[in-house]
Design an enzyme around this catalytic site. Structure first.
Site, PDB file in Angstrom:
ATOM      1  N   ASP A 122      -7.824  -1.329  -4.672  1.00  0.00           N
ATOM      2  CA  ASP A 122      -7.361   0.091  -4.826  1.00  0.00           C
ATOM      3  C   ASP A 122      -6.115   0.362  -3.755  1.00  0.00           C
ATOM      4  O   ASP A 122      -6.443   0.253  -2.694  1.00  0.00           O
ATOM      5  CB  ASP A 122      -8.366   1.129  -4.791  1.00  0.00           C
ATOM      6  N   HIS A 123      -5.172   1.014  -4.066  1.00  0.00           N
ATOM      7  CA  HIS A 123      -4.054   1.197  -3.311  1.00  0.00           C
ATOM      8  C   HIS A 123      -3.530  -0.134  -2.504  1.00  0.00           C
ATOM      9  O   HIS A 123      -3.056   0.046  -1.379  1.00  0.00           O
ATOM     10  CB  HIS A 123      -4.294   2.219  -2.116  1.00  0.00           C
ATOM     11  N   GLU A 168      -3.507  -0.912 -18.326  1.00  0.00           N
ATOM     12  CA  GLU A 168      -2.531  -0.890 -17.079  1.00  0.00           C
ATOM     13  C   GLU A 168      -1.697   0.492 -17.395  1.00  0.00           C
ATOM     14  O   GLU A 168      -1.198   0.850 -16.572  1.00  0.00           O
ATOM     15  CB  GLU A 168      -1.222  -1.821 -17.407  1.00  0.00           C
ATOM     16  N   HIS A 178       6.353  -1.693  -8.415  1.00  0.00           N
ATOM     17  CA  HIS A 178       6.070  -0.315  -8.915  1.00  0.00           C
ATOM     18  C   HIS A 178       4.524  -0.096  -9.022  1.00  0.00           C
ATOM     19  O   HIS A 178       3.932  -1.032  -8.895  1.00  0.00           O
ATOM     20  CB  HIS A 178       6.802  -0.035 -10.105  1.00  0.00           C
ATOM     21  N   HIS A 181       1.025   1.336 -10.920  1.00  0.00           N
ATOM     22  CA  HIS A 181       0.059   1.783 -12.046  1.00  0.00           C
ATOM     23  C   HIS A 181      -1.153   2.389 -11.696  1.00  0.00           C
ATOM     24  O   HIS A 181      -1.810   2.108 -10.871  1.00  0.00           O
ATOM     25  CB  HIS A 181      -0.178   0.545 -13.128  1.00  0.00           C
ATOM     26  N   HIS A 196       2.463  -3.870  -8.076  1.00  0.00           N
ATOM     27  CA  HIS A 196       2.740  -5.169  -8.282  1.00  0.00           C
ATOM     28  C   HIS A 196       4.313  -5.401  -8.926  1.00  0.00           C
ATOM     29  O   HIS A 196       4.851  -4.374  -9.137  1.00  0.00           O
ATOM     30  CB  HIS A 196       1.854  -5.697  -9.495  1.00  0.00           C
TER      31      HIS A 196
HETATM   32 NI    NI Z   1       3.794  -3.022 -14.162  1.00  0.00          NI
END
Ligand code: NI
Length: 141
Positions: free
Chosen positions: A79-80, A124, A39, A41, A14
């Site tokens: 996911d992904h 997160e 980036h 998580h 995100h």
């Molecule tokens: Ni973040």
């Protein structure tokens, strides 16, 4: 009343930004999560359902059914993925853990048919997580 929790994991990317902010205000507000190219998580999602134990099964609900529901309604959709652009139910929101948890609640809550959704906990990172205890959504049936 007893509480049962299913834990699931997903990976997603995100970028946190508000298009009405200046670049400087976005950087100040969102820090590392404002990185222009995004980036990732490794998220951990915990879904807790509360209810009474059914004397015939000894359970509130089947954890396998809960797992399948969460996979179908949430995990398979995030996911992904890039949470800013790939996920229909997150369109036009800032994909903070707070906002993601609220949307997860709104999706899952109406679909729990044994017991009641109690809590969505979304990690997160190891150190940062949010807890959302929304209200039961009133439905005309
Ligand atoms: Ni973040």
């Amino acid at each position: 009343m007893i509480y049962i929790t299913r834990r699931l994991e997903f990976c997603a990317s995100h970028r946190l930004f508000n298009p009405t902010f200046s670049d400087e205000k976005n950087a100040d507000t969102f820090g590392l999560c404002n990185n222009p190219n995004g980036h990732g998580h490794n998220y951990i999602l915990e879904v807790t359902v509360k209810g009474e134990v059914d004397p015939e099964t000894g359970m509130v609900l089947g954890l396998k059914a809960l797992k399948n529901l969460i996979n179908e309604e949430i995990i398979n959709k995030v996911d992904h993925k890039n949470l800013n652009v790939d996920v229909e139910f997150l369109k036009n929101i800032i994909p903070t853990a707070e906002n993601i948890a609220i949307h997860f609640w709104n999706i899952i809550e109406p679909k729990i048919d044994s017991g009641t959704l109690h809590e969505i906990k979304l990690f997160e990172s190891e150190r940062n997580f949010v807890v959302y205890r929304g209200t039961k959504i009133e439905r005309p049936y």
